[in-house]
Design a protein around this motif. Structure first.
Motif, PDB file in Angstrom:
ATOM      1  N   GLU A  45      -4.618  -8.998  -2.731  1.00  0.00           N
ATOM      2  CA  GLU A  45      -4.349 -10.344  -3.241  1.00  0.00           C
ATOM      3  C   GLU A  45      -3.301 -10.313  -4.352  1.00  0.00           C
ATOM      4  N   ILE A  46      -3.419  -9.399  -5.303  1.00  0.00           N
ATOM      5  CA  ILE A  46      -2.455  -9.288  -6.394  1.00  0.00           C
ATOM      6  C   ILE A  46      -1.048  -9.103  -5.862  1.00  0.00           C
ATOM      7  N   LEU A  47      -0.921  -8.314  -4.811  1.00  0.00           N
ATOM      8  CA  LEU A  47       0.392  -7.960  -4.264  1.00  0.00           C
ATOM      9  C   LEU A  47       0.859  -8.908  -3.161  1.00  0.00           C
ATOM     10  N   GLY A  48       0.058  -9.912  -2.853  1.00  0.00           N
ATOM     11  CA  GLY A  48       0.445 -10.857  -1.810  1.00  0.00           C
ATOM     12  C   GLY A  48       0.645 -10.185  -0.468  1.00  0.00           C
ATOM     13  N   ALA A  49      -0.207  -9.218  -0.174  1.00  0.00           N
ATOM     14  CA  ALA A  49      -0.043  -8.392   1.029  1.00  0.00           C
ATOM     15  C   ALA A  49      -1.368  -8.291   1.769  1.00  0.00           C
ATOM     16  N   PRO A  50      -1.750  -9.320   2.521  1.00  0.00           N
ATOM     17  CA  PRO A  50      -3.073  -9.350   3.147  1.00  0.00           C
ATOM     18  C   PRO A  50      -3.311  -8.246   4.164  1.00  0.00           C
ATOM     19  N   ASP A  51      -2.247  -7.664   4.705  1.00  0.00           N
ATOM     20  CA  ASP A  51      -2.411  -6.622   5.720  1.00  0.00           C
ATOM     21  C   ASP A  51      -2.258  -5.210   5.167  1.00  0.00           C
ATOM     22  N   LEU A 167      14.953   4.754   6.382  1.00  0.00           N
ATOM     23  CA  LEU A 167      14.026   5.472   5.515  1.00  0.00           C
ATOM     24  C   LEU A 167      13.068   4.508   4.815  1.00  0.00           C
ATOM     25  N   PRO A 168      11.898   4.978   4.402  1.00  0.00           N
ATOM     26  CA  PRO A 168      10.976   4.154   3.608  1.00  0.00           C
ATOM     27  C   PRO A 168      11.248   4.297   2.117  1.00  0.00           C
ATOM     28  N   LEU A 169      10.857   3.254   1.360  1.00  0.00           N
ATOM     29  CA  LEU A 169      11.021   3.239  -0.091  1.00  0.00           C
ATOM     30  C   LEU A 169       9.654   3.288  -0.760  1.00  0.00           C
ATOM     31  N   HIS A 170       9.479   4.282  -1.627  1.00  0.00           N
ATOM     32  CA  HIS A 170       8.250   4.440  -2.409  1.00  0.00           C
ATOM     33  C   HIS A 170       8.516   4.061  -3.853  1.00  0.00           C
ATOM     34  N   MET A 171       7.535   3.428  -4.482  1.00  0.00           N
ATOM     35  CA  MET A 171       7.625   3.118  -5.907  1.00  0.00           C
ATOM     36  C   MET A 171       6.489   3.807  -6.645  1.00  0.00           C
ATOM     37  N   ASP A 189       6.983  -9.816  -6.145  1.00  0.00           N
ATOM     38  CA  ASP A 189       8.440  -9.870  -6.271  1.00  0.00           C
ATOM     39  C   ASP A 189       9.051  -8.481  -6.412  1.00  0.00           C
ATOM     40  N   LEU A 190       8.313  -7.564  -7.012  1.00  0.00           N
ATOM     41  CA  LEU A 190       8.816  -6.211  -7.238  1.00  0.00           C
ATOM     42  C   LEU A 190       8.461  -5.251  -6.111  1.00  0.00           C
ATOM     43  N   THR A 191       7.679  -5.721  -5.152  1.00  0.00           N
ATOM     44  CA  THR A 191       7.185  -4.807  -4.119  1.00  0.00           C
ATOM     45  C   THR A 191       7.447  -5.338  -2.711  1.00  0.00           C
ATOM     46  N   ILE A 192       6.494  -6.004  -2.132  1.00  0.00           N
ATOM     47  CA  ILE A 192       6.605  -6.375  -0.725  1.00  0.00           C
ATOM     48  C   ILE A 192       7.780  -7.316  -0.468  1.00  0.00           C
ATOM     49  N   ALA A 194      10.521  -7.403  -2.147  1.00  0.00           N
ATOM     50  CA  ALA A 194      11.773  -6.684  -2.418  1.00  0.00           C
ATOM     51  C   ALA A 194      12.013  -5.549  -1.433  1.00  0.00           C
ATOM     52  N   GLY A 195      11.041  -5.260  -0.579  1.00  0.00           N
ATOM     53  CA  GLY A 195      11.251  -4.240   0.444  1.00  0.00           C
ATOM     54  C   GLY A 195      10.611  -2.896   0.175  1.00  0.00           C
ATOM     55  N   VAL A 196       9.700  -2.815  -0.794  1.00  0.00           N
ATOM     56  CA  VAL A 196       8.993  -1.560  -1.059  1.00  0.00           C
ATOM     57  C   VAL A 196       7.995  -1.304   0.073  1.00  0.00           C
ATOM     58  N   ASP A 197       7.938  -0.067   0.535  1.00  0.00           N
ATOM     59  CA  ASP A 197       7.042   0.289   1.638  1.00  0.00           C
ATOM     60  C   ASP A 197       5.722   0.880   1.166  1.00  0.00           C
ATOM     61  N   ALA A 198       5.755   1.595   0.051  1.00  0.00           N
ATOM     62  CA  ALA A 198       4.531   2.195  -0.488  1.00  0.00           C
ATOM     63  C   ALA A 198       4.590   2.142  -2.006  1.00  0.00           C
ATOM     64  N   LEU A 199       3.448   1.859  -2.609  1.00  0.00           N
ATOM     65  CA  LEU A 199       3.360   1.711  -4.063  1.00  0.00           C
ATOM     66  C   LEU A 199       2.193   2.526  -4.581  1.00  0.00           C
ATOM     67  N   CYS A 200       2.413   3.240  -5.678  1.00  0.00           N
ATOM     68  CA  CYS A 200       1.322   3.825  -6.455  1.00  0.00           C
ATOM     69  C   CYS A 200       1.142   2.942  -7.681  1.00  0.00           C
ATOM     70  N   PHE A 201       0.074   2.175  -7.701  1.00  0.00           N
ATOM     71  CA  PHE A 201      -0.203   1.168  -8.726  1.00  0.00           C
ATOM     72  C   PHE A 201      -1.092   1.822  -9.779  1.00  0.00           C
ATOM     73  N   GLY A 202      -0.530   2.066 -10.961  1.00  0.00           N
ATOM     74  CA  GLY A 202      -1.236   2.828 -11.977  1.00  0.00           C
ATOM     75  C   GLY A 202      -2.333   2.070 -12.688  1.00  0.00           C
ATOM     76  N   GLY A 203      -3.451   2.767 -12.914  1.00  0.00           N
ATOM     77  CA  GLY A 203      -4.526   2.227 -13.722  1.00  0.00           C
ATOM     78  C   GLY A 203      -4.820   3.076 -14.942  1.00  0.00           C
ATOM     79  N   THR A 204      -4.616   4.389 -14.825  1.00  0.00           N
ATOM     80  CA  THR A 204      -5.004   5.304 -15.896  1.00  0.00           C
ATOM     81  C   THR A 204      -4.295   5.002 -17.203  1.00  0.00           C
ATOM     82  N   LYS A 205      -3.005   4.715 -17.142  1.00  0.00           N
ATOM     83  CA  LYS A 205      -2.233   4.436 -18.365  1.00  0.00           C
ATOM     84  C   LYS A 205      -2.468   3.018 -18.883  1.00  0.00           C
ATOM     85  N   ASN A 206      -3.265   2.252 -18.158  1.00  0.00           N
ATOM     86  CA  ASN A 206      -3.430   0.838 -18.496  1.00  0.00           C
ATOM     87  C   ASN A 206      -4.898   0.468 -18.682  1.00  0.00           C
ATOM     88  N   GLY A 207      -5.698   1.411 -19.204  1.00  0.00           N
ATOM     89  CA  GLY A 207      -7.069   1.071 -19.558  1.00  0.00           C
ATOM     90  C   GLY A 207      -8.152   1.672 -18.701  1.00  0.00           C
TER      91      GLY A 207
END
Length: 346
Positions: A45-51, A167-171, A189-192, A194-207
């Motif tokens: 839901e956060i990423l607007g990517a239901p699939d 090629l795929p784009l990783h963030m 806006d920064l991911t799906i 914009a064309g990002v294919d895979a994302l590592c969404f950090g939690g450790t540095k953010n609480g």
């Protein structure tokens, strides 16, 4: 006054409470539990990517390395910035888990490379011989290792070149929340979008205590990833404790609120450093400040116990300015910022 890293501070109370809450009763193991299901849905839901396929890992290195292994064959070439975490700070984990893929570092100012630099590197790699390996993927970091950010248009430009080459784009988003907060845009806006294919969404540095989300926007790219993650030891038998951390951050926008606070502390710190006679090495766009401090300001701060890194371990020379990195976090207190700036001003 600890500005050494956003890793040095503890767990946000709401994350700690979530761990306690999911400690009651018995739940399915290895991710077959309702907490994990809710957390995966929350990030879609956060990423607007239901699939999208969402999975959780315990470390940023593990998340990045497994995505590289998923998207690149052992003979692949992985393009990244020459300051990228996967290149400089992960003990060859991407190469190890991919069984030999080659990281190809690219130059670029302020932690970012340009579309032109990427296009030329891909062209050169494609024209190479069998000895060079095969172009496999592109990885960018947002926010970067220099605390700067790629905006949606910049990500889209890099994605366009990456995709034109097949090629795929990783963030690497260890500080993705800080990038989103700094830009004031939607996570999609920064991911799906914009064309990002895979994302590592950090939690450790953010609480979080130890938690990252791995997201594949195209489910086809995640084929077999569950086995790869299990083989690497990144599937917890009591998976709910991993998912609960990320779910707590996702609830009521906590992830974004914490990043906004960290960014605000860095902005205040940067302004104060300039007023104290220092200057900034790069623009402050997230939660890291790279600055040249007057030697006397550095000596006063360190003499009173302030913790931060001398950048690239370059020792001070005489009265020359000292280049430092200071990092703020969700737990950075305004009083600590004020005290450090007071010391720097003398």
């Amino acid at each position: 006054m600890n500005f050494a890293s956003d890793n040095v501070h503890g767990i946000h109370p709401k994350v700690l409470k979530a761990l306690s809450d999911c400690n009651e009763g018995a739940m399915g193991s290895y991710g077959a539990d309702p907490v994990t299901a809710r957390a995966e849905a929350a990030y879609r839901e956060i990423l607007g990517a239901p699939d999208a396929v969402v999975r959780f890992a315990a470390t940023g290195t593990g998340a990045n390395a497994l995505v590289c292994a998923q998207l690149s064959p052992s003979f692949g070439r992985i393009y990244c910035h020459d300051s990228a975490h996967i290149h400089r700070d992960e003990c060859a984990a991407p190469e190890f888990y991919s069984h030999g893929a080659k990281l190809v570092p690219l130059p670029g100012a302020d932690g970012k490379f340009t579309p032109e630099t990427l296009a030329e590197a891909i062209r050169f790699g494609k024209a190479g011989s069998l000895n060079d390996g095969r172009n496999a993927m592109v990885s960018i970091t947002n926010a970067t290792e220099w605390g700067t950010v790629y905006d949606p248009a910049e990500v889209a430009a890099l994605a366009r070149i990456t995709h034109e080459a097949g090629l795929p784009l990783h963030m690497d988003g260890a500080r993705f929340a800080n990038a989103v907060a700094g830009l004031g845009v939607d996570a999609a806006d920064l991911t799906i979008r914009a064309g990002v294919d895979a994302l590592c969404f950090g939690g450790t540095k953010n609480g979080a205590m130890a938690a990252e989300a791995v997201v594949f926007f195209d489910p086809a790219r995640a084929e077999g990833f569950d086995y790869r993650r299990k083989q690497a030891g990144q599937v917890w038998s009591k998976q709910r404790y991993l998912a609960a951390q990320m779910l707590a951050l996702a609830t009521d926008g906590l992830w974004l609120d914490l990043a906004r606070h960290a960014n605000a502390m860095s902005a205040r710190l940067a302004q104060g450093i300039v007023q104290a006679g220092g200057d900034l090495v790069v623009p402050v766009q997230a939660n890291e400040v790279f600055a040249r401090l007057p030697s006397e300001a550095h000596a006063r701060a360190r003499g009173h116990g302030a913790a931060y890194h001398i950048w690239q371990d370059q020792p001070p020379v005489g009265d020359e300015p000292v280049t430092v990195r200071l990092v703020t976090s969700w737990a950075t207190h305004e009083d600590d910022v004020g005290r450090l700036l007071e010391l720097m001003r003398g």
